[in-house]
Design a protein around this motif. Structure first.
Motif, short mmCIF file in Angstrom:
data_model
loop_
_atom_site.label_atom_id
_atom_site.label_comp_id
_atom_site.label_asym_id
_atom_site.label_seq_id
_atom_site.Cartn_x
_atom_site.Cartn_y
_atom_site.Cartn_z
N VAL A 1 0.97 -1.31 0.12
CA VAL A 1 -0.05 0.20 -0.14
C VAL A 1 0.76 1.17 0.00
CG1 VAL A 1 -2.03 -1.08 1.23
CG2 VAL A 1 -0.27 -0.02 2.61
N GLY A 2 2.28 1.10 0.27
CA GLY A 2 3.05 2.27 0.65
C GLY A 2 3.24 2.78 -1.04
N ARG A 3 3.00 2.04 -1.90
CA ARG A 3 3.05 2.39 -3.38
C ARG A 3 2.19 3.58 -3.85
NH1 ARG A 3 8.13 0.95 -4.85
NH2 ARG A 3 8.28 -0.65 -3.11
N ALA A 4 1.08 3.68 -3.02
CA ALA A 4 0.05 4.67 -3.56
C ALA A 4 0.38 5.97 -2.93
CB ALA A 4 -1.34 4.18 -2.85
N GLY A 5 0.36 6.88 -4.10
CA GLY A 5 0.46 8.40 -3.71
C GLY A 5 1.95 8.78 -3.17
N ARG A 6 3.11 8.22 -3.81
CA ARG A 6 4.36 8.60 -3.38
C ARG A 6 4.70 10.13 -3.32
NH1 ARG A 6 8.43 4.85 -3.20
NH2 ARG A 6 7.63 2.77 -2.45
N ALA A 7 5.33 10.58 -2.18
CA ALA A 7 5.49 11.88 -1.85
C ALA A 7 6.29 12.62 -3.26
CB ALA A 7 6.00 12.11 -0.53
N GLY A 8 6.16 13.77 -3.70
CA GLY A 8 6.86 14.20 -4.78
C GLY A 8 6.52 13.68 -6.15
N ILE A 9 5.64 12.68 -6.07
CA ILE A 9 5.33 12.11 -7.59
C ILE A 9 4.15 12.22 -7.72
CG2 ILE A 9 5.38 9.94 -8.84
CD1 ILE A 9 7.89 9.22 -7.25
N ASP A 10 3.16 12.03 -6.64
CA ASP A 10 1.75 12.15 -7.01
C ASP A 10 1.00 12.96 -5.84
OD1 ASP A 10 -0.50 11.62 -8.41
OD2 ASP A 10 -0.37 9.60 -8.44
N LEU A 11 0.04 13.69 -5.87
CA LEU A 11 -0.55 14.62 -4.85
C LEU A 11 -1.51 13.60 -3.89
CD1 LEU A 11 -1.67 17.53 -7.17
CD2 LEU A 11 0.13 17.51 -5.39
N SER A 12 -2.05 12.62 -4.68
CA SER A 12 -2.86 11.72 -3.60
C SER A 12 -2.69 10.23 -3.96
CB SER A 12 -4.36 12.25 -3.78
OG SER A 12 -4.79 12.05 -4.88
N GLY A 13 -2.96 9.35 -3.05
CA GLY A 13 -3.23 8.07 -3.49
C GLY A 13 -4.18 7.16 -2.69
N GLU A 14 -4.50 5.87 -2.96
CA GLU A 14 -5.31 5.31 -2.19
C GLU A 14 -5.09 3.61 -2.43
OE1 GLU A 14 -9.15 6.91 -4.06
OE2 GLU A 14 -8.86 5.81 -5.82
N SER A 15 -5.41 2.90 -1.51
CA SER A 15 -5.42 1.80 -1.35
C SER A 15 -6.60 0.87 -1.24
CB SER A 15 -4.21 1.26 -0.52
OG SER A 15 -4.53 1.41 0.75
N ILE A 16 -6.89 -0.32 -1.81
CA ILE A 16 -7.99 -1.06 -1.56
C ILE A 16 -7.71 -2.42 -1.29
CG2 ILE A 16 -10.33 -1.83 -2.61
CD1 ILE A 16 -10.07 0.85 -4.28
N LEU A 17 -8.20 -2.93 -0.38
CA LEU A 17 -7.89 -4.55 0.05
C LEU A 17 -9.28 -5.31 -0.09
CD1 LEU A 17 -6.25 -6.82 0.98
CD2 LEU A 17 -6.75 -5.92 3.32
N ILE A 18 -9.25 -6.22 -1.03
CA ILE A 18 -10.43 -7.15 -1.35
C ILE A 18 -10.24 -8.26 -0.24
CG2 ILE A 18 -11.60 -8.32 -3.10
CD1 ILE A 18 -10.47 -6.46 -5.11
N LEU A 19 -11.37 -8.40 0.22
CA LEU A 19 -11.60 -9.33 1.34
C LEU A 19 -12.52 -10.66 1.01
CD1 LEU A 19 -10.92 -7.41 4.61
CD2 LEU A 19 -8.97 -9.09 3.76
N GLN A 20 -12.54 -11.81 1.93
CA GLN A 20 -13.28 -12.72 1.67
C GLN A 20 -13.93 -12.44 3.12
OE1 GLN A 20 -14.34 -14.75 -0.65
NE2 GLN A 20 -12.69 -13.83 -2.18
#
Length: 536
Positions: free
Chosen positions: A147-166
């Motif tokens: 999830v740390g790949r979402a919205g890296r500082a200095g590269i993107d302004l925002s980011g989000e992560s989604i975890l799909i569960l059973q």
């Protein structure tokens, strides 16, 4: 659609792509490929028009690094800006896909958890299709990496992560998100204390420590000493050091001079010196010594097979299960001498034939020898054909595994070479292994090896250059970059200038090394005997 995409992945990714990027983590390599294809089936045709020219160039480059062959899955998904990423790809393919994703040519990667570690590929949205890596539930550190790949500082302004569960995993997921990251512990006692043993052998071999007491003092300054009570409650540091020394002594790697236990001088044996200088795994050093000794009794030199078998890494044995029909088919294609060598190492034709036909085997063969020989067949095919795709298809292995086997064998061959250099009885292996290391490193016909020493020249490019008349390093160093561009297909001006500059630098280095040898030979010895004045 609901049946094909029960997790609504298509809706989740199309909210961000193609304008922004998305990473979709899958639990297995096969799942990565299946999900990439499934998503592309339902993407609109407008996705084909996004950066169309760049995607055509990427497809050409993927075909080029595959020597004219390309993965059919990537061929179908790349036009939509989608690709998969896992260890089944070759390093060249992974590099091209990573660069294309970073440049925005690709907007969606379906990948395994290995992408999360060590590669800086950020995304606007990160989707975890499952809370499992293979069959194991995610660890906190793995989850944070992904999830740390979402919205890296200095590269993107925002980011989000989604975890799909059973439904059954909801409680475990709550704990995963809320609990602290796992503690970092010393690895010296991991895998039956292999790290401790390697460290002690190196300390003694490099004369950093000469006694047990000095080893204990050294270890008292490590992370292991700080965490001793948490890691090993049964034994104290002193007992661990003594047990490790006993193991090294029993293996014949270290010997102890007479004296008080704590102050007795320690030194490595010849086998111990060969082991740490060759960076050989301590659990395999005596096995390697035995295999090399047996090899001397009847080393087959009219084929590479025997030498390849001796340098096939032991740790790769468990990573590949032989296909017995392929095994038998390859065995029948061996020469009489090669079949005799196979029998000599304990893998006779009768054993392979029985396994291939599904019959019971009365006398079992050594599984390590059996698996190593199978991997040696893969490597021998690579040296004969040099085409990784053809060999991978023949043995029904992923091209990534075959490439990993080749690079691991090349590295291990170099280690075995250093191992034999320290043991006088193995003098005959030195020249043979030096040549084999070079062949395994480049895995091309001998005439292409000088060209592949140049930075940026891989097998396909080396073949193009050789075919265009640039057959030596001197040819490339003195080439006209503009003529190179005209002669070699898909070669840019920048690449041509880089090849020429690299060739000149390499040629200069080789010339300077030779000049140093000449100067040394012509230098007047400082201790040359001469007549004294009294004798005149």
């Amino acid at each position: 659609m609901q049946k094909m995409d029960p997790d609504h992945l298509i809706a989740l990714v199309t909210e961000v792509i193609p304008v922004n990027s998305c990473l979709l983590f899958c639990p297995t390599k096969k799942n990565c490929e299946n999900v990439a294809e499934m998503i592309c089936k339902y993407l609109k045709k407008v996705f084909l028009q996004h950066r169309e020219k760049e995607k055509v160039n990427l497809l050409n480059e993927l075909k080029s690094v595959g020597n004219g062959t390309m993965c059919p899955v990537l061929k179908r998904t790349v036009p939509y800006g989608v690709a998969y990423h896992h260890s089944g790809l070759t390093s060249d393919e992974r590099k091209l896909i990573e660069e294309a994703y970073s440049a925005g040519t690709l907007c969606l990667l379906t990948c395994t958890s290995t992408l999360a570690a060590g590669i800086n590929l950020p995304a606007r949205r990160v989707i975890l299709r499952s809370a499992y890596v293979a069959t194991d539930f995610l660890k906190r550190s793995q989850y944070k990496q992904m999830v740390g790949r979402a919205g890296r500082a200095g590269i993107d302004l925002s980011g989000e992560s989604i975890l799909i569960l059973q439904e059954r995993d909801k409680q475990l997921a709550k704990e995963l998100v809320c609990k602290p990251t796992e503690n970092c512990y010393s690895n010296l006692l991991h895998d039956n204390g292999k790290g401790m043993l390697c460290l002690m052998l190196s300390l003694i071999g490099l004369s950093i420590t000469r006694t047990l007491g000095e080893i204990r003092d050294f270890l008292s300054c490590t992370l292991f000493s700080v965490q001793e009570e948490q890691i090993c409650r049964e034994k104290c540091l002193w007992d661990i050091v003594k047990d490790s020394l006993d193991f090294l002594t029993q293996k014949g790697l270290v010997k102890t001079a007479a004296g008080k236990e704590e102050d007795a001088l320690l030194e490595v044996t010849m086998l111990g010196r060969a082991t740490f200088k060759g960076s050989i795994d301590l659990t395999n050093c005596d096995v390697l010594y035995r295999d090399l000794s047996r090899g001397l009794e009847g080393l087959m030199l009219n084929s590479f097979l025997h030498l390849i078998y001796l340098v096939t890494p032991y740790e790769m044995v468990t990573q590949c299960k032989p296909d017995w029909m392929i095994y038998f088919r390859q065995f029948t294609q061996l020469t009489a001498a090669e079949q005799k060598m196979s029998t000599a190492i304990g893998v006779p034709e009768s054993f392979i034939a029985r396994k291939a036909s599904g019959q019971s085997v009365k006398k079992a063969a050594d599984s390590v020898a059996v698996n190593r020989l199978y991997l040696a067949f893969v490597l021998l095919s690579l040296l004969k054909e040099t085409d990784l795709w053809t060999v991978a298809d023949r043995f029904r292995l992923t091209r990534g595994f075959v490439q990993n086997l080749l690079s691991s064998s090349s590295a291990f061959c170099s280690c075995v070479l250093h191992f034999t250099e320290e043991l006088e009885e193995f003098w005959s292996y030195k020249a043979l292994l030096a040549e084999l290391t070079k062949r395994l490193t480049y895995c091309v016909n001998a005439e292409l090896i000088p060209l592949m020493e140049v930075a940026g020249v891989l097998e396909a490019r080396a073949k193009q250059l050789y075919g265009a008349g640039y057959k030596t390093l001197a040819h490339l160093a003195n080439a006209d970059p503009m003529l190179l561009v005209q002669s070699i297909e898909n070669l840019s001006k920048r690449q041509a200038h880089q090849i020429v500059a690299s060739s000149k630098m390499l040629l200069t280095e080789k010339a300077e090394a030779l000049q140093e040898e000449v100067d040394e030979l012509l230098t007047l010895p400082h201790d040359l005997p001469s007549l004294s004045l009294g004798a005149i």
